[in-house]
Every structure is written in structure tokens, then in C-alpha cells.
Scaffold this motif. Structure first.
Motif, PDB file in Angstrom:
ATOM      1  N   ASN A   1       0.890  -1.163   0.000  1.00 49.70           N
ATOM      2  CA  ASN A   1       0.000   0.000   0.000  1.00 49.70           C
ATOM      3  C   ASN A   1       0.927   1.212   0.000  1.00 49.70           C
ATOM      4  OD1 ASN A   1      -1.655   2.187   0.678  1.00 49.70           O
ATOM      5  ND2 ASN A   1      -3.014   0.935   1.937  1.00 49.70           N
ATOM      6  N   LYS A   2       1.290   1.652  -1.179  1.00 47.55           N
ATOM      7  CA  LYS A   2       2.361   2.639  -1.292  1.00 47.55           C
ATOM      8  C   LYS A   2       2.006   3.966  -0.627  1.00 47.55           C
ATOM      9  CE  LYS A   2       2.800   1.819  -5.769  1.00 47.55           C
ATOM     10  NZ  LYS A   2       3.306   1.860  -7.168  1.00 47.55           N
ATOM     11  N   GLU A   3       0.776   4.406  -0.795  1.00 48.07           N
ATOM     12  CA  GLU A   3       0.401   5.696  -0.189  1.00 48.07           C
ATOM     13  C   GLU A   3       0.448   5.622   1.334  1.00 48.07           C
ATOM     14  OE1 GLU A   3       0.118   8.513  -1.831  1.00 48.07           O
ATOM     15  OE2 GLU A   3       0.656   7.301  -3.573  1.00 48.07           O
ATOM     16  N   TYR A   4      -0.009   4.516   1.889  1.00 51.07           N
ATOM     17  CA  TYR A   4       0.016   4.355   3.349  1.00 51.07           C
ATOM     18  C   TYR A   4       1.455   4.330   3.854  1.00 51.07           C
ATOM     19  CZ  TYR A   4      -0.733   2.324   7.963  1.00 51.07           C
ATOM     20  OH  TYR A   4      -0.730   2.092   9.328  1.00 51.07           O
TER      21      TYR A   4
ATOM     22  N   GLN B   1       4.812  -5.372  -6.598  1.00 49.29           N
ATOM     23  CA  GLN B   1       3.818  -4.936  -5.614  1.00 49.29           C
ATOM     24  C   GLN B   1       3.685  -5.857  -4.404  1.00 49.29           C
ATOM     25  OE1 GLN B   1       2.348  -1.870  -6.045  1.00 49.29           O
ATOM     26  NE2 GLN B   1       3.798  -1.864  -7.754  1.00 49.29           N
TER      27      GLN B   1
ATOM     28  N   GLU C   1      -2.833  -7.807   5.814  1.00 50.81           N
ATOM     29  CA  GLU C   1      -3.501  -6.656   5.215  1.00 50.81           C
ATOM     30  C   GLU C   1      -2.807  -5.334   5.520  1.00 50.81           C
ATOM     31  OE1 GLU C   1      -5.919  -6.922   3.174  1.00 50.81           O
ATOM     32  OE2 GLU C   1      -6.376  -9.047   3.429  1.00 50.81           O
ATOM     33  N   GLY C   2      -2.139  -5.265   6.673  1.00 57.52           N
ATOM     34  CA  GLY C   2      -1.474  -4.016   7.057  1.00 57.52           C
ATOM     35  C   GLY C   2      -0.719  -4.179   8.356  1.00 57.52           C
TER      36      GLY C   2
END
Length: 215
Positions: free
Chosen positions: A10-13, A93, A211-212
Motif C-alpha cells: 500500500n504505497k500511499e500508506y 507490488q 492486510e497491514g
């Protein structure tokens, strides 16, 4: 125990939480992130560090920031004084980590070889023939490539060994190659494990989609 962890960038995060995320990692991982000149490379390194931190804690209760990491003679990082092994990989990715109680290597790949130059240089004649005879040459290419990389990362020798001499269509003595299906048609991933009993020739593993991260 063999546990695989997969995370989609999640590049923006990661960019929004860069400073905070970086400080969650030990110095050697932070330095690796900062050495990367391309943004995607920096984000991959950051995500791989966060994934390793999560995986070690989840699989073995190990705090990455308190663990002592040493490198073998070929530069492969290892946990000192622990019977736990780990390995990391990234491609475009995705980043992946594996934690195991035996020597282990993992590789994920999305690259193709449309003109066959990579295969001709780094693969054996039997492996090139296998690719050329496949109806899906891109998948066959990644199948061979990831198995080679996983084997070399598992044994810890890396690119000190000539890739064309590492034949992976059959099992390697003392090492077992495992194809790891993921729900992404343009990616392939393989595992390699060592020092397992003969009756565990096809060892089980778990795959956890992360997921994160808690940053």
C-alpha cells in the motif's frame, strides 16, 4: 513449522507513515531502506522489514528489535542463538516472508522472459526445453526462476553459485522445493526447505495474507 506471510504494497500508506514505520525497525533494516535510490525499492524494503517484524513475533514470539542478527559467509542474515530461520523476498507490488524451524528460502517473481535471453544464460538446456514446450512460457519461466532463487537463498550461497548449474526440475539432494500458489496470475512464488525428515518430504506450511501493520 513453516509459516509464509504475504503483503501487497500500500504505497500511499507507507509513504504517509514513512518516518514512524522506519523507527519501528532495527538500525540494519533502516539503513537498507535508506540506501535504496528508487522509491519503489525503498517502500519494498520498508514493507519487508515491517513484515519480518510481524512474522517473527507472530510465528515465534521474537522481537526483531531485540534479536541479534548475523550474516553467514555469503551475506545471508540469520538469527543468532535461535533455532528459527527466516527469509524475505519482494517483486513489484508484493513482499513475502517465511519463518521456519529449518533452513528456508523463498522467492516471489513477476518478471517474464519474452525473448528467452535470461533462460538461455541462466538455465540448463533441460530447463530451457521445459519452458519452450510449455503452453504458458511466462509461468514456466517464473516456475524455474523462483525455484532456483529459493534454493540458493535456502542454502545461503546466493549468487556465488552459477545459476545454470542449479537444476530444479527435480528435487535437490537434502532440499525440498515447494510451489506456493497465490491468487495473482502474474506472480509465482516458491519455497525451499532443508533438514527435514524423509517422511516430511512434502511438508505443510501456512500462508497468511497480511492486510497491514500497526504503525
Amino acid at each position: 513449522m513453516i509459516k509464509v506471510y504475504l503483503y501487497q504494497l500500500n504505497k500511499e500508506y507507507l509513504k504517509d507513515h514513512w518516518d514512524r514505520a522506519l523507527m519501528l525497525l532495527p538500525e540494519w533494516r533502516r539503513e537498507g531502506c535508506l540506501r535504496m535510490k528508487i522509491e519503489l525499492g525503498r517502500l519494498q524494503r520498508l514493507a519487508a522489514g515491517l513484515l519480518l517484524r510481524h512474522a517473527l513475533k507472530d510465528a515465534a514470539g521474537i522481537d526483531l528489535n531485540r534479536a541479534e542478527i548475523v550474516k553467514n559467509e555469503y551475506g545471508k542474515p540469520e538469527l543468532m542463538g535461535k533455532e528459527i530461520h527466516f527469509n524475505l523476498t519482494d517483486s513489484d507490488q508484493y513482499v513475502a516472508a517465511v519463518i521456519a524451524d529449518v533452513p528456508v528460502g523463498i522467492d516471489i517473481e513477476t518478471k517474464n522472459d519474452p525473448d528467452g535471453k535470461i533462460a538461455d544464460r541462466f538455465f540448463s538446456p533441460e530447463e530451457v526445453k521445459y519452458i519452450r514446450s510449455s503452453e504458458t512460457e511466462d509461468i514456466a519461466f517464473r516456475y524455474i526462476w523462483t525455484r532456483k532463487e529459493a534454493y540458493l537463498k535456502c542454502t545461503g550461497t546466493g549468487i556465488s553459485v552459477e545459476l545454470s548449474q542449479v537444476h530444479v526440475l527435480k528435487e535437490r539432494e537434502g532440499a525440498y522445493l515447494i510451489d506456493t500458489p497465490i491468487q495473482e496470475p502474474d506472480y509465482s512464488m516458491s519455497l525451499c526447505v532443508q533438514n527435514i525428515a524423509e517422511e516430511e518430504r512434502f511438508p505443510n506450511f501456512t500462508l497468511d495474507i497480511v492486510e497491514g501493520f500497526d504503525i
